[in-house]
Scaffold this motif. Sequence first.
Motif, short mmCIF file in Angstrom:
data_model
loop_
_atom_site.label_atom_id
_atom_site.label_comp_id
_atom_site.label_asym_id
_atom_site.label_seq_id
_atom_site.Cartn_x
_atom_site.Cartn_y
_atom_site.Cartn_z
N ILE A 1 0.84 -1.20 0.00
CA ILE A 1 0.00 0.00 0.00
C ILE A 1 0.87 1.25 0.00
CG2 ILE A 1 -1.74 1.31 1.27
CD1 ILE A 1 -2.74 -1.41 2.41
N ALA A 2 1.94 1.25 0.82
CA ALA A 2 2.84 2.39 0.87
C ALA A 2 3.50 2.64 -0.48
CB ALA A 2 3.88 2.19 1.96
N GLN A 3 3.88 1.57 -1.17
CA GLN A 3 4.49 1.69 -2.49
C GLN A 3 3.48 2.32 -3.48
OE1 GLN A 3 5.83 -2.22 -3.62
NE2 GLN A 3 7.24 -2.38 -1.87
N ALA A 4 2.23 1.88 -3.39
CA ALA A 4 1.19 2.44 -4.27
C ALA A 4 0.98 3.92 -3.97
CB ALA A 4 -0.12 1.65 -4.10
N ALA A 5 1.02 4.28 -2.66
CA ALA A 5 0.86 5.68 -2.29
C ALA A 5 1.97 6.54 -2.89
CB ALA A 5 0.83 5.81 -0.76
N ALA A 6 3.19 6.01 -2.89
CA ALA A 6 4.34 6.76 -3.39
C ALA A 6 4.22 7.05 -4.88
CB ALA A 6 5.63 5.99 -3.11
#
Length: 284
Positions: free
Chosen positions: A276-281
Amino acid sequence: MAPRSAPSARRQRIGVELRRLRERAGMTAAEASRALGTTQGQISNIEANRFGVNPERVRTLARIYGCTDTQLVDALADMAAERTRGWWEEYREILPQRLLDLAELEHHADALRVAQALHIPGLLQTAQHARALFADAVPPRLPHEIEHLMSYRIKRQAVLHRGTPLPYTALIHEAALHMRVGGPAVAAEQLNHLVEMGRRAHISVLVIPFGRGAFPGSGQGIDYAHGPVTHLDTVQLDTEHGSEFLDAAAQLERYTTVLDRLEKLALPAEESRELIAQAAATQK
């Protein structure tokens, strides 16, 4: 006994379960009415929720039907005893009855497990994400309608923040992380919110990655509300024409199996947060 007007789905469940107990006992409505010392019409009215029923009547009928499941009987009696109006009642005449039923279902659930293929679950949506969804509805909503839906959505989320928070498991397909609802900034805020909510002890946010391939179910939203006993569990499905509530034993078993299989396909909690964090970035 006065007729009832528009009972909620939760109140209707009492009549449904009393009918199931009677049928399981092999009794007709006429036989049940004679055993209770009343008319067949009153049994039919109770089961159809045209009339309310008090806890004593629930226990009496359960004895007549030979029900020995004390946990189930206690739970039904507790449901019959409820008299407090929930916060959702302020939206009566403003929002569809099914939305009120969903809020009541979540409020009384012992635990919730949900699955979404293309959307972020409502209880985990940020205000701006929800606003963008409501503004993009078909047919278009008026500004005051969007505000009613926004306040309703925020109040629903209180079950995750109350003194005894609701155990909550969200199964989200990776596709939902890339929808960019409301634009990149809103999408990034939403995904970061998912990461933070997933760190809470009572909340599990689990992502099914693209690499898992096919998964069970049709991709429709599934909300599984666990009741005080398994027999009183309820499934709520999101459809284009509105919410649908299911509570037959075979239906509960089917969706339990679907959710179990989805959970096995999902990444562990920590790996899900990383994805999820990677997608947010990527939204920036």
